[in-house]
Write an enzyme that holds these catalytic residues in place. Structure first.
Site, short mmCIF file in Angstrom:
data_model
loop_
_atom_site.label_atom_id
_atom_site.label_comp_id
_atom_site.label_asym_id
_atom_site.label_seq_id
_atom_site.Cartn_x
_atom_site.Cartn_y
_atom_site.Cartn_z
CG HIS A 1 3.78 13.32 12.91
ND1 HIS A 1 2.67 14.04 12.56
CD2 HIS A 1 3.42 12.02 12.80
CE1 HIS A 1 1.68 13.21 12.28
NE2 HIS A 1 2.11 11.97 12.41
CD GLU A 2 5.68 8.87 12.90
OE1 GLU A 2 5.01 8.19 13.70
OE2 GLU A 2 5.23 9.23 11.80
CG HIS B 1 1.72 9.24 16.48
ND1 HIS B 1 0.42 9.63 16.63
CD2 HIS B 1 2.00 9.42 15.17
CE1 HIS B 1 -0.07 10.03 15.47
NE2 HIS B 1 0.89 9.92 14.56
CD GLU C 1 -1.57 10.62 11.77
OE1 GLU C 1 -0.54 11.30 11.59
OE2 GLU C 1 -1.55 9.50 12.30
#
Lengths: 203, 609
Positions: B149-150, B153, B235
């Site tokens: 997930h990070e 980003h 998100e």
């Protein structure tokens, strides 16, 4: 009223400027402090490694040089002291007393280990032991890493001290929680130089 | 905002004071005063712009500034703590899979909550932060989901957006702070002068301060609202991308469920959290209006409807640390799109490939990559020439110019390097970059001189040496030297025609077959859609001109960069064979353009079209 408006602008601008400078100084000091703290954690890893290697070294040497009990005990003692010094220093890297304590203890440890190696010269079997060779190789490489990490730490400390002492920052440093310079980590070399002193009795 | 402050200024300046005899207020506002309007516009612009510029400049220092601001401790690459080791391994796998340097990992030591964040301007200076709670409570597949997930980003450029938002909000915040400060100090000075002494100027100051506080408050309110809604969309995207990278929805959904099961388990303690709330994996703050993250239930529902259904009734899964046995879906080859489609989008195959590749690296090399001292030796080792005479010269140079023991350490690693798969060379460089970033500036200078010397030892630069130099230049140099930042954006490829010619000609000439080179160049220039591109003769292209060309092309807008990357791939693949050195050249090219590319899965049909 024109004048009032102008004055308002000027004062407001000044306030903004001062505020920005203050925040800037604060953040800069924190960043520099984090940098040398991170630098210390790098030294810590390598010193811990060194402290872990030394009991193995003594254990290996014991089998060959049982008569040098005193030297071996001295190494272990110096190692324990250095280990305690490291624990103290890592809670507050840059603190002058802690750095000096650690530097002295590590210097003494280097001295004791150096003496052990000097004595080992007289035991060809020990020197030929693969375990011993491996350990001494690893100790040397760890020591190189310690020296390198220490150089980086000291560079970071110098950076912090310079930032703390430079002009606008020096006025606020104490108020922002940076009351004193961080201390360099120097290993006490006197103990190291003394190390390979081998006594020749009645030669 | 300008309008509000203008109205405020008009009202205050029109306020002439209170007539002592009648008690009535003299109020004679001039509603349109161009001079005043200009002053207001100018000063609001100055404060907001100045505040934003200041914050942005500070954040430009890189992701580590944010991480340190939040109280993070940099994890040592060679940490022996099992939990930290596991985390670092997960991060390394993900980095190799997506073709970015391993980001430094910061641990928020005092935070028991489960949360994580990514910060930085781009892949080159990104950092990942994670709380102690996440480190200790998440099983490996959930941790992988969070890290993926990070990474999404990082790869989607969300961080740049976030940091810009943080900067602008900071400017608006300053207006409010300024008002508050004025209000307080004028109230105070009014009080000091006594009841009778409150003259008009103090009143004006109080009014002005009050107004500014109000405007600042409103500005911050709406700013946060905007920030939160932008962030919520991002998100969802990152959650979806995390599944795409790992093909394991249960990992990330499990992590979210765990946060849900712990109540407000993602909330942070540090007072600096509000500023960076939108960077995190889960909500770092309590206020629902300003929620930077969608509700947990909603996020889980989109990932794994079954788990979401169970969540309402049953308590969250117990934090046993046992990995959920996720049945991996059958992998299918990435669609028929060109390599540019894979930029920033590693697939589960890439992640598997990365894990296998990392496992194939001998332990001593991996260990060496994690520590600054030996990481340098490792890099010097990668540069050692196959020619015995050159190698001897390189080692002699190191012995003379580098710190004590580096030459010996390099020689010692060289034998392990000989057994290493050639395809692992560049990933190894990705691994050792974070260790090199820990050099002090002086140590960095010495190191770079030694690298240059080693590369020049044989008086020629080969593809690998060039690639390595390029990687260091893109990902290490900005850490130590202020890089000139061009603000220019190129939106038409025609205006960088020369650079395109150099790029395509150089890449095409990496094919050994001249006819294939010609074909590749034609296909690539057709793909770029610029008429009349000329293939340059060998003396006008090459690696040195390519350096300058890439610097120029870095200013091209993202949409066109994709076309450039695809064109570059066409050039390289024209002879039907992609050698490792060519693949690396392509990756370095894409990387220099700011498009990190997953490793090419060589030897697999369909990996490159």
């Amino acid at each position: 009223m024109e004048m009032g408006g102008m004055a308002l602008l000027v004062v407001g601008g000044l306030v903004v400027l001062l505020f920005a400078i203050g925040v800037g100084i604060y953040n800069r000091l924190v960043a520099f402090r984090n940098r040398y703290k991170n630098g210390f954690s790098q030294i810590e890893v390598q010193l811990k490694r060194r402290h872990d290697l030394i009991p193995n070294l003594v254990e290996t040497a014991k089998g060959y040089m049982a008569h040098e009990r005193e030297t071996l005990d001295a190494v272990i003692q110096a190692r324990n002291q250095a280990s305690a010094g490291l624990a103290r220093a890592s809670s507050d890297p840059g603190d002058a007393a802690a750095m000096q304590g650690l530097g002295g203890a590590e210097g003494a440890l280097s001295g004791a280990v150096g003496k052990l190696f000097a004595l080992a010269e007289a035991y060809p079997d020990l020197k030929a032991n693969t375990n011993m060779m491996q350990l001494s190789e690893e100790l040397t490489s760890t020591e190189n890493k310690v020296a390198f990490a220490r150089q980086a730490f000291n560079d970071a400390v110098m950076g912090y001290n310079t930032a703390r002492q430079s002009f606008p920052a020096v006025l606020f440093a104490a108020a922002f929680g940076h009351p004193s310079d961080a201390s360099l980590l120097e290993f006490d070399s006197a103990a190291i130089e003394k190390a390979p002193e081998v006594s020749f009795q009645g030669a | 905002m300008v309008g509000l402050i203008y109205a405020l200024a008009v009202a205050l300046l029109g306020f002439q004071g209170v007539d002592p005899s009648t008690g009535a207020a003299h109020f004679a506002p001039v509603w349109l005063d161009p001079g005043l309007l200009a002053t207001v516009v100018f000063s609001v612009g100055l404060v907001v712009g100045g505040g934003s510029a200041y914050k942005t400049a500070q954040l430009r220092g890189g992701g580590h500034v944010v991480a340190e601001h939040l109280g993070g401790r940099l994890l040592n690459g060679d940490s022996r703590d099992p939990a930290e080791r596991r985390l670092l391994n997960v991060v390394e796998e993900m980095a190799v899979a997506s073709g970015t340097p391993t980001p430094p990992v910061y641990l928020l030591e005092d935070e028991e909550a489960i949360n994580a964040f990514a910060a930085g301007q781009g892949p080159g200076d990104a950092v990942i932060g994670i709380t102690r709670g996440a480190l200790e409570q998440l099983p490996r597949d959930e941790l992988q989901g969070v890290i993926a997930h990070e990474f999404s980003h990082i790869l989607n450029g969300d961080m740049r957006l976030n940091i810009r938002l943080m900067g602008v909000l900071h400017g608006i915040l300053i207006i409010g702070l300024l008002g508050y400060f004025l209000l307080r100090s004028s109230l105070y000075s009014g009080a000091v002068r006594g009841r009778g002494g409150r003259d008009q100027s103090v009143l004006i100051w109080i009014g002005f301060g009050l107004g500014l506080s109000l405007v600042g408050f409103l500005g911050t309110f709406f700013g946060n609202w905007i920030k939160a809604s932008v962030s919520r969309q991002r998100e969802f995207l990152a959650d979806a991308s995390a599944v795409q990278f790992t093909r394991n929805p249960e990992g990330i959904a499990g992590a979210l469920a765990r946060i849900g099961g712990f109540g407000p388990a993602s909330l942070l303690e540090t007072p600096n959290a509000p500023e960076a709330s939108h960077l995190f994996f889960g909500s770092a703050l309590r206020h629902p209006i300003f929620a930077t993250h969608p509700p947990l239930e909603e996020r889980i529902r989109r990932l794994d409807p079954q788990l979401a259904a169970g969540l309402g009734a049953a308590p969250a899964r117990e934090p046993s640390g046992v990995a959920a046995t996720a049945a991996p879906l059958a992998g299918f080859a990435a669609g028929g799109a060109g390599p540019a489609a894979s930029v920033g989008r590693p697939t589960p195959e890439h992640v598997d490939y990365a894990a296998r590749l990392l496992a194939s690296i001998p332990a001593d090399l991996r260990e060496a990559a994690h520590e600054p001292y030996s990481a340098r030796a490792l890099l010097h080792g990668l540069l050692l020439s196959g020619d015995a005479a050159v190698r001897k010269r390189q080692l002699a140079d190191l012995a003379q110019h580098a710190e004590a023991g580096v030459a010996e350490a390099t020689a010692a690693l060289a034998s392990s390097l000989e057994t290493l798969d050639r395809a692992a060379f560049l990933p190894l460089v990705d691994l050792l970059l974070p260790a090199l970033r820990r050099l002090s500036p002086d140590q960095y200078r010495v190191f770079v001189e030694n690298v240059d010397r080693s590369i020049r030892a044989d008086d020629r630069i080969d593809l690998f040496e060039w690639t390595l130099q390029r990687v260091l230049r893109t990902h290490l140099r900005p850490h130590f030297e202020a890089m000139p930042r061009s603000r220019k954006r190129v939106s038409r490829l025609e205006s960088v025609r020369g650079a395109c010619e150099v790029l395509l000609s150089t890449l095409a000439s990496a094919d050994h077959d001249e006819a294939a080179a010609r074909r590749g160049f034609e296909a690539a220039s057709a793909h770029l859609g610029i008429a009349g591109l000329e293939q340059l003769p060998a003396d006008r292209c090459g690696l040195a001109p390519l350096d300058t060309a890439l610097d120029e092309l870095a200013a091209v807008v993202p949409k066109l960069k994709r076309r450039l990357v695809d064109a570059a791939a066409l050039c390289i693949a024209a002879d039907g064979v992609i050698e490792i050195a060519e693949a690396e050249l392509l990756r370095a090219t894409a990387d220099s353009l700011g498009c990190p590319m997953p490793p090419l899965l060589l030897g697999r049909r369909g990996a490159v079209r």
